[in-house]
Scaffold this active site. Structure first.
Site, mmCIF file in Angstrom:
data_model
loop_
_atom_site.group_PDB
_atom_site.id
_atom_site.type_symbol
_atom_site.label_atom_id
_atom_site.label_comp_id
_atom_site.label_asym_id
_atom_site.label_seq_id
_atom_site.Cartn_x
_atom_site.Cartn_y
_atom_site.Cartn_z
ATOM 1 N N CYS A 34 -11.382 -12.843 -3.702
ATOM 2 C CA CYS A 34 -10.239 -12.323 -4.462
ATOM 3 C C CYS A 34 -9.039 -13.252 -4.358
ATOM 4 C CB CYS A 34 -9.870 -10.926 -3.984
ATOM 5 S SG CYS A 34 -9.367 -10.906 -2.263
ATOM 6 N N ASP A 36 -6.939 -13.377 -1.885
ATOM 7 C CA ASP A 36 -5.850 -12.805 -1.103
ATOM 8 C C ASP A 36 -5.729 -13.489 0.262
ATOM 9 O OD1 ASP A 36 -5.410 -11.182 -3.183
ATOM 10 O OD2 ASP A 36 -6.255 -9.380 -2.292
ATOM 11 N N CYS A 59 -3.851 -7.288 -2.116
ATOM 12 C CA CYS A 59 -3.908 -5.971 -2.746
ATOM 13 C C CYS A 59 -3.330 -4.907 -1.810
ATOM 14 C CB CYS A 59 -5.349 -5.632 -3.092
ATOM 15 S SG CYS A 59 -6.331 -5.290 -1.627
ATOM 16 N N CYS A 103 -11.325 -5.592 2.093
ATOM 17 C CA CYS A 103 -9.904 -5.904 2.293
ATOM 18 C C CYS A 103 -9.520 -5.697 3.760
ATOM 19 C CB CYS A 103 -9.039 -5.036 1.396
ATOM 20 S SG CYS A 103 -9.633 -4.954 -0.307
#
Ligand code: FES
Length: 142
Positions: A34, A36, A59, A103
């Protein structure tokens, strides 16, 4: 409701946000999928994490996970921080949706990377096994 109240709370009002100029250990990790990025700063005295800050470009679940993780390791010995798993973070947040579990892995990895950085900088010997990933994430395939 997709997200628990705790996730929403830590996302909208994250704890320990920021940077630290005199950190003893810094861990930066990224999620290749992603994009991140999460950074964790530790202040360490006598093997105890006396202060912790994080900055996360990511996120909402990554922000909530880093906020919760910093709360869970603050004031704790390094040995305990190394035991922190993404699963424990997810449980403390009252769960994350399955596709968001990855995450929380960033939080586990960032804490470990920061402790490792501290050990490396201070020439402290350690067992590399301690830094083996213990994460539980059905999506990342590791
Ligand atoms: Fe990248 Fe959550 S989508 S860490």
């Amino acid at each position: 409701m997709l997200y628990s109240e705790k996730v929403m709370d830590h996302f909208t009002n994250p704890r320990n946000v920021g940077k630290m100029d005199d950190a003893d250990g810094i861990g930066e990790v990224g999620n290749a999928k992603c994009g991140d990025i999460m950074k964790i700063f530790l202040k360490i005295e006598n093997d105890i994490i006396t202060d912790v800050k994080f900055s996360t470009f990511g996120c909402g679940s990554a922000i909530a996970s880093s906020s919760m993780a910093t709360e869970m390791i603050k004031g704790k010995p390094l040995s305990q921080a190394l035991e922190l798993t993404n699963k424990a973070v997810v449980e403390a947040l009252d769960g994350l949706p399955a596709h968001k579990l990855h995450c929380s892995v960033l939080a586990e990895e960032a804490v470990k990377a920061a402790v490792k950085d501290y050990y490396d900088k201070n020439g402290i010997e350690y067992d590399p096994e301690q830094f083996a990933q213990k994460h539980d994430c059905e999506h990342c395939g590791e």
